[in-house]
Write an enzyme that holds these catalytic residues in place. Structure first.
Site, short mmCIF file in Angstrom:
data_model
loop_
_atom_site.label_atom_id
_atom_site.label_comp_id
_atom_site.label_asym_id
_atom_site.label_seq_id
_atom_site.Cartn_x
_atom_site.Cartn_y
_atom_site.Cartn_z
N ARG A 45 0.67 -1.23 0.02
CA ARG A 45 0.36 -0.03 -0.19
C ARG A 45 1.12 1.11 -0.14
O ARG A 45 1.70 1.37 1.01
CB ARG A 45 -0.76 -0.22 1.07
CG ARG A 45 -1.74 -0.97 0.96
CD ARG A 45 -3.28 -0.88 -0.08
NE ARG A 45 -3.73 -1.74 0.16
CZ ARG A 45 -4.45 -2.87 -1.12
NH1 ARG A 45 -3.34 -3.15 -1.56
NH2 ARG A 45 -5.05 -3.32 -0.56
N GLU A 46 0.64 2.38 -0.78
CA GLU A 46 1.81 3.38 -1.04
C GLU A 46 0.52 4.60 -1.27
O GLU A 46 -0.95 4.61 -1.06
CB GLU A 46 1.85 3.81 -2.48
CG GLU A 46 2.94 2.48 -2.69
CD GLU A 46 3.69 2.58 -4.51
OE1 GLU A 46 2.24 3.40 -5.11
OE2 GLU A 46 4.22 2.53 -4.75
N ARG A 72 -5.69 27.31 -4.93
CA ARG A 72 -5.90 26.20 -4.77
C ARG A 72 -5.06 25.26 -6.11
O ARG A 72 -5.43 24.78 -6.72
CB ARG A 72 -6.49 25.11 -4.01
CG ARG A 72 -6.79 25.55 -2.56
CD ARG A 72 -5.53 25.51 -2.03
NE ARG A 72 -6.68 25.83 -0.32
CZ ARG A 72 -5.48 25.83 0.82
NH1 ARG A 72 -3.92 25.60 0.59
NH2 ARG A 72 -5.80 26.05 2.05
N ALA A 84 -7.54 27.89 7.72
CA ALA A 84 -6.99 26.16 7.94
C ALA A 84 -5.19 26.60 7.83
O ALA A 84 -5.07 26.85 7.27
CB ALA A 84 -6.96 25.38 7.03
N LEU A 86 -1.49 23.71 8.44
CA LEU A 86 -1.05 22.27 8.79
C LEU A 86 -0.39 22.02 10.50
O LEU A 86 0.08 23.03 10.71
CB LEU A 86 0.64 22.11 8.25
CG LEU A 86 -0.04 22.13 6.82
CD1 LEU A 86 1.04 22.14 5.74
CD2 LEU A 86 -0.80 20.76 6.47
N GLU A 101 -3.64 30.58 12.87
CA GLU A 101 -4.41 30.23 11.62
C GLU A 101 -5.32 31.22 11.15
O GLU A 101 -5.43 32.53 10.29
CB GLU A 101 -4.38 28.28 11.23
CG GLU A 101 -3.47 28.03 11.33
CD GLU A 101 -2.45 28.65 10.09
OE1 GLU A 101 -2.66 29.28 9.11
OE2 GLU A 101 -1.35 27.79 10.14
N PRO A 123 -9.00 8.53 3.65
CA PRO A 123 -7.65 7.39 4.77
C PRO A 123 -7.37 6.22 4.20
O PRO A 123 -6.80 5.26 3.92
CB PRO A 123 -8.95 6.99 5.58
CG PRO A 123 -10.04 7.52 4.84
CD PRO A 123 -9.95 8.78 4.44
N GLY A 124 -8.13 6.44 2.28
CA GLY A 124 -7.11 4.89 1.85
C GLY A 124 -6.05 5.54 0.84
O GLY A 124 -5.40 4.85 0.31
N GLU A 128 -3.66 11.80 6.53
CA GLU A 128 -3.90 12.86 7.47
C GLU A 128 -5.12 12.99 8.13
O GLU A 128 -5.94 12.38 8.13
CB GLU A 128 -3.76 13.68 6.49
CG GLU A 128 -4.31 15.27 6.33
CD GLU A 128 -5.53 15.69 5.42
OE1 GLU A 128 -5.04 17.62 6.05
OE2 GLU A 128 -5.43 15.50 4.43
N GLU A 153 -2.00 32.83 -0.69
CA GLU A 153 -2.52 33.92 0.49
C GLU A 153 -2.41 35.84 0.64
O GLU A 153 -2.95 36.19 1.40
CB GLU A 153 -1.86 33.99 2.00
CG GLU A 153 -2.06 32.20 3.08
CD GLU A 153 -1.43 31.60 3.99
OE1 GLU A 153 -1.14 32.88 4.74
OE2 GLU A 153 -1.86 31.05 4.40
#
Length: 210
Positions: A45-46, A72, A84, A86, A101, A123-124, A128, A153
């Site tokens: 799985r990658e 984006r 938002a 990281l 933020e 999740p696949g 994150e 920004e």
């Protein structure tokens, strides 16, 4: 099985790291060999190894949610999103990151903070984890303390949108940022239930990586 038994459970399968084919400034691509047991066998799985993020649904005194217009590049679009960022500082309190933020992107401080929901956006393909906060009792950041925004920004636009209208925009397909949509809808549900759905800012967050 009753609905009382429906809950996500952390239960990792045995795995070993095969390769890190890409190491980036923020995220890495990793390749693991995973033992899924007799039924699934051994698979490769990658996925993207991601530091996680925080999102802020900020409501002003009129019940408007603050949305930001930001470019984006991966999708080649200007999207309307909640503030938002990281979680790229090891061990940083996510609530502290969320407050930073909000101040940097929306020029606002908040006196009241709660957890709206926790997400695993993809999740696949990525580990994150995202925590979405509700911020209220907003006050402007003083002019001489405001963050100088750069890159995407630099020309960010901040607009207050009535919460019900923001929820309608999401359902109409006019908003596309997943965490923003989830946060707006969760806030609309929460307000309709007199905020009984909220959790404290120090609520456990099992999926957080750092």
């Amino acid at each position: 099985m009753s609905s009382d038994e429906v809950t996500d459970v952390i239960d990792p399968r045995p795995a070993r790291r095969l390769d890190v084919p890409f190491q980036g400034f923020v995220v890495d691509m990793v390749s693991d060999e995973v033992d899924l047991g007799e039924a699934g066998g051994i698979v490769r799985r990658e996925y993207v190894d991601h530091p996680g993020a925080v999102v802020v649904v900020a409501l002003n005194e009129d019940g408007d949610v603050l949305l930001l217009r930001q470019y984006r590049h991966p999708v080649g679009a200007f999207l309307w999103e909640a503030p938002a960022g990281l979680l790229d500082l090891d061990g940083e309190d996510p609530h502290v990151a969320a407050a930073r933020e909000l101040a940097e992107e929306a020029d606002m401080n908040a006196a009241s903070w709660d957890v709206l929901l926790d997400l695993l956006p993809t999740p696949g393909g990525s580990n994150e984890a995202v925590r979405v906060y509700l911020a209220r009792d907003l006050t402007p950041v003083p002019d001489d303390e405001r963050h100088t925004r750069e890159a995407e920004e630099a020309d960010m636009v901040v607009v207050p949108v009535p919460l019900e209208e923001a929820a309608a925009l999401a359902l109409a397909g006019r908003l596309h940022n997943a965490a923003t949509i989830a946060g707006v809808l969760a806030a609309a549900i929460g307000r309709a239930s007199a905020w009984e759905t909220l959790r404290p800012v120090d609520s456990p967050w099992e999926y957080r990586k750092n």
